[in-house]
Write a protein that holds these residues in place. Structure first.
Motif, short mmCIF file in Angstrom:
data_model
loop_
_atom_site.label_atom_id
_atom_site.label_comp_id
_atom_site.label_asym_id
_atom_site.label_seq_id
_atom_site.Cartn_x
_atom_site.Cartn_y
_atom_site.Cartn_z
N ARG A 198 -5.21 -1.69 2.71
CA ARG A 198 -6.54 -1.49 2.14
C ARG A 198 -6.60 -1.86 0.66
O ARG A 198 -7.60 -1.62 -0.02
N TRP A 216 -10.76 0.41 -8.08
CA TRP A 216 -10.49 1.14 -9.32
C TRP A 216 -9.24 2.01 -9.28
O TRP A 216 -8.86 2.53 -8.23
N ALA A 240 1.21 3.01 0.24
CA ALA A 240 2.09 4.13 0.59
C ALA A 240 3.42 3.59 1.10
O ALA A 240 4.50 4.02 0.67
N VAL A 250 3.15 -2.48 15.50
CA VAL A 250 3.90 -1.35 16.06
C VAL A 250 3.12 -0.77 17.23
O VAL A 250 1.89 -0.59 17.16
N GLU A 291 4.79 -4.63 9.45
CA GLU A 291 3.36 -4.68 9.11
C GLU A 291 2.62 -5.56 10.12
O GLU A 291 3.03 -6.68 10.38
N ALA A 292 1.51 -5.04 10.64
CA ALA A 292 0.76 -5.76 11.67
C ALA A 292 0.05 -7.00 11.12
O ALA A 292 -0.05 -8.03 11.80
N ARG A 293 -0.43 -6.92 9.90
CA ARG A 293 -1.23 -8.03 9.35
C ARG A 293 -0.34 -9.18 8.91
O ARG A 293 0.88 -9.03 8.81
N SER A 337 -7.68 7.86 -1.73
CA SER A 337 -7.49 7.06 -2.95
C SER A 337 -6.20 6.26 -2.91
O SER A 337 -5.30 6.54 -2.11
N VAL A 338 -6.12 5.31 -3.83
CA VAL A 338 -4.88 4.53 -3.97
C VAL A 338 -3.79 5.44 -4.53
O VAL A 338 -2.64 5.41 -4.06
N GLU A 355 -2.82 7.73 2.52
CA GLU A 355 -3.82 8.52 1.78
C GLU A 355 -4.24 9.79 2.50
O GLU A 355 -4.43 10.83 1.88
C1 LIG Z 1 -13.80 -0.70 0.54
C2 LIG Z 1 -12.80 0.27 -0.03
C3 LIG Z 1 -12.90 0.65 -1.35
C4 LIG Z 1 -11.98 1.55 -1.89
N1 LIG Z 1 -12.06 1.83 -3.22
C5 LIG Z 1 -11.10 2.58 -3.79
C6 LIG Z 1 -11.03 2.68 -5.21
O1 LIG Z 1 -11.80 2.05 -5.94
N2 LIG Z 1 -10.05 3.48 -5.73
C7 LIG Z 1 -9.17 4.17 -4.95
O2 LIG Z 1 -8.33 4.91 -5.49
N3 LIG Z 1 -9.20 4.03 -3.60
C8 LIG Z 1 -10.11 3.24 -3.01
N4 LIG Z 1 -10.08 3.02 -1.67
C9 LIG Z 1 -9.08 3.73 -0.85
C10 LIG Z 1 -7.70 3.05 -0.93
O3 LIG Z 1 -7.84 1.67 -0.75
C11 LIG Z 1 -6.79 3.62 0.16
O4 LIG Z 1 -6.78 5.03 0.08
C12 LIG Z 1 -5.35 3.13 0.04
O5 LIG Z 1 -5.27 1.76 -0.24
C13 LIG Z 1 -4.64 3.45 1.36
O6 LIG Z 1 -3.29 3.05 1.29
P1 LIG Z 1 -2.31 3.41 2.50
O7 LIG Z 1 -1.00 2.82 2.19
O8 LIG Z 1 -2.40 4.86 2.80
O9 LIG Z 1 -2.97 2.70 3.79
P2 LIG Z 1 -3.12 1.14 4.12
O10 LIG Z 1 -3.30 0.37 2.88
O11 LIG Z 1 -4.17 1.03 5.15
O12 LIG Z 1 -1.70 0.76 4.73
C14 LIG Z 1 -1.38 0.98 6.08
C15 LIG Z 1 -0.79 -0.30 6.63
O13 LIG Z 1 -0.47 -0.10 8.02
C16 LIG Z 1 -0.75 -1.32 8.69
N5 LIG Z 1 -0.90 -1.08 10.13
C17 LIG Z 1 -1.96 -0.55 10.79
N6 LIG Z 1 -1.70 -0.50 12.12
C18 LIG Z 1 -0.46 -1.00 12.30
C19 LIG Z 1 0.37 -1.20 13.43
N7 LIG Z 1 -0.02 -0.86 14.67
N8 LIG Z 1 1.59 -1.76 13.24
C20 LIG Z 1 2.03 -2.10 12.00
N9 LIG Z 1 1.28 -1.93 10.88
C21 LIG Z 1 0.06 -1.37 11.04
C22 LIG Z 1 -2.03 -1.80 8.05
O14 LIG Z 1 -2.25 -3.16 8.28
C23 LIG Z 1 -1.77 -1.47 6.58
O15 LIG Z 1 -1.19 -2.56 5.90
C24 LIG Z 1 -10.96 2.10 -1.09
C25 LIG Z 1 -10.85 1.70 0.24
C26 LIG Z 1 -11.75 0.79 0.76
C27 LIG Z 1 -11.58 0.33 2.19
#
Ligand SMILES: Cc1cc2nc3c(=O)[nH]c(=O)nc-3n(C[C@H](O)[C@H](O)[C@H](O)COP(=O)(O)OP(=O)(O)OC[C@H]3O[C@@H](n4cnc5c(N)ncnc54)[C@H](O)[C@@H]3O)c2cc1C
Length: 448
Positions: free
Chosen positions: A65, A83, A38, A233, A57-59, A431-432, A422
């Motif tokens: 994810r 996927w 996102a 953050v 980014e914290a990591r 989802s992604v 998400e």
């Molecule tokens: C095991 C697993 C399997 C999955 N399988 C699927 C699949 O097959 N297909 C699919 O569509 N979806 C799947 N998903 C869901 C999908 O991975 C997520 O919905 C999507 O990647 C979320 O993206 P995002 O950007 O919303 O959040 P994130 O990827 O979590 O991004 C948020 C970011 O914020 C950072 N952050 C957190 N706290 C702080 C802080 N205090 N300061 C600074 N940064 C911070 C985190 O480190 C992270 O990098 C799966 C998830 C998991 C865990």
């Protein structure tokens, strides 16, 4: 511009990552919190439009994810999402096409289901399973039109007359609920809303995975971005003039901030907002559920399972224990099995040592394929619930929540602080692609 037109335009632009320069006066300073899909999507979109974007980014890595492990040579495995679901018209397929990312299709038609004794189901057992599935579907359909919400478990148990069921019948019901709902939504059946658990929309087509890992998408979206890794953050302070994002390594001032923190992180209140978040956003954060899904990859010296199948399912005596396995043999020619544990079972095994998890997995596989199968040569497993920067796998609609709560979560604070991720997508949460679409939405809100 309509959202559809905007998506079309941006999807094309995101394929190239080239920048349209803006005059210094119209370029805005934007801080994006989180380098998951996102955050990267929003940041890249705004950067391409000439704005000055910083991602914090914290990591110590990108992707959140989305997390491809390269520990096994020639076998990159995804520890987060695997996927593109519904690959035919999923917007991620268009992006993957444009950047030439290789994909492989797994098919649910290639599934073998094993009974509790470890034998493939015979025709009578398959029919029995289908009958229970039909009863459960009927129970949930009725519950969806009932006046008050209840948990999936309560709805199903009531409709099936739980107390009168035999232990073996309960096992079948638990297997169906775990394999079709808990593994998909990551919430427990006692938490999932009977009204809204399946409120997400689906795209058409099979599921596609990336043989080089989802990282190919992450790396592409991150090209040219100013990302500050290992910046945790702590606080977001905003007024109608400026936003300050305070990290453990200094503060960032901006005209706008986009917050993509996972729901679990928002729930933990490890990041504070000043002034505090509006009441209905706080209510959405407290009420929506954050689920658990954990993966265990096992690499073997040889393939001892059917190499023409993508999915292996097991009806366990303990609810939710290793019900779902994916074989990476047919699609990728790897001697690798991926086992899943979701919801309560997924949470519970996070307390175990790696050895306990692997030996528990092997007990199940030995039931299916015999005592003489080899031990794995290596394993990789996840603990998403214990991860401080995820605090779970993905969000679900819990009892008491409504789809409107996701809109509340997505609402911006005076168009100064915007929210993506998400959990903010009413139609595509968990989802992604939902996270990707939310990043585009937040960028569009700033560009308008
Ligand atoms: C095991 C697993 C399997 C999955 N399988 C699927 C699949 O097959 N297909 C699919 O569509 N979806 C799947 N998903 C869901 C999908 O991975 C997520 O919905 C999507 O990647 C979320 O993206 P995002 O950007 O919303 O959040 P994130 O990827 O979590 O991004 C948020 C970011 O914020 C950072 N952050 C957190 N706290 C702080 C802080 N205090 N300061 C600074 N940064 C911070 C985190 O480190 C992270 O990098 C799966 C998830 C998991 C865990």
């Amino acid at each position: 511009m309509s959202r559809r037109k905007f998506l079309h335009l941006i999807a094309g632009l995101l394929a190239s990552t080239s920048v349209t320069p803006l005059s210094a006066a119209s370029a805005k300073r934007i801080v994006v919190v989180g380098a998951g899909i996102a955050g990267l999507t929003a940041a890249q979109t705004l950067r391409q439009q000439g704005h000055s974007v910083t991602v914090v980014e914290a990591r110590d890595r990108l992707g959140g994810r989305l997390w491809t492990s390269k520990r096994w040579q020639h076998m990159p495995v995804d520890l987060g999402a695997t996927w593109i679901h519904g690959a035919t018209d999923n917007p991620l397929s268009a992006l993957a096409d444009r950047i030439g990312a290789k994909r492989l299709i797994t098919r649910y038609a290639n599934t073998t289901t094993y009974n509790t004794a470890g034998k493939p189901l015979n025709n009578a057992e398959i029919r029995q399973l289908e009958q229970w599935q039909a009863r459960i579907d009927k129970a949930l359909e009725a519950a969806q039109t009932a006046d008050t919400d209840q948990s999936v478990q309560a709805a199903v148990e009531k409709a099936l007359g739980w107390n009168s069921l035999k232990a073996s019948e309960r096992q079948l019901v638990h297997f169906i609920l775990n394999s079709t709902l808990e593994q998909e939504y990551a919430g427990g059946i006692h938490e999932l809303s009977a009204h809204w658990h399946d409120a997400a929309a689906a795209f058409k087509g099979d599921d596609a995975l990336f043989p080089d890992g989802y990282q190919v998408i992450v790396d592409h979206l991150a090209k040219g971005l100013d990302v500050r890794l290992q910046h945790v953050v702590q606080q977001v302070t905003w007024s109608d003039k400026q936003v300050t994002v305070q990290t453990d390594r200094g503060a960032f001032q901006a005209d706008h901030a986009i917050i993509t923190l996972p729901l679990g992180v928002l729930q933990s209140e490890q990041v504070t907002f000043s002034p505090p978040l509006p009441a209905r956003k706080q209510q959405a954060i407290a009420t929506l559920g954050m689920g658990t899904l954990n993966k265990c990859y096992l690499q073997f010296p040889t393939v001892f399972w059917p190499d023409d199948q993508d999915w292996l399912e097991y009806i366990p005596s303990e609810a939710g224990a290793w019900t779902e396995w994916v074989s990476l043999t047919r699609v990728a020619d790897w001697p690798v099995l991926l086992g899943f544990n979701a919801a309560e079972r997924g949470k519970r095994i996070e307390q175990w040592t790696d050895q306990q998890v692997v030996s528990d997995a092997m007990q199940t596989l030995r039931k299916l394929f015999g005592a003489n199968i080899p031990d794995p040569v290596d394993y990789q497993l996840t603990r998403w619930n214990a991860d401080p920067y995820a605090r779970g796998a993905y969000s679900f609609n819990s009892v008491g929540s409504t789809p409107a709560m996701r809109d509340h979560l997505a609402e911006s604070l005076g168009n100064m602080v915007l929210f993506a991720g998400e959990a903010t997508e009413r139609k595509h949460f968990s989802s992604v692609h939902g996270a990707y679409l939310s990043g585009l939405r937040a960028a569009q809100q700033i560009l308008e």
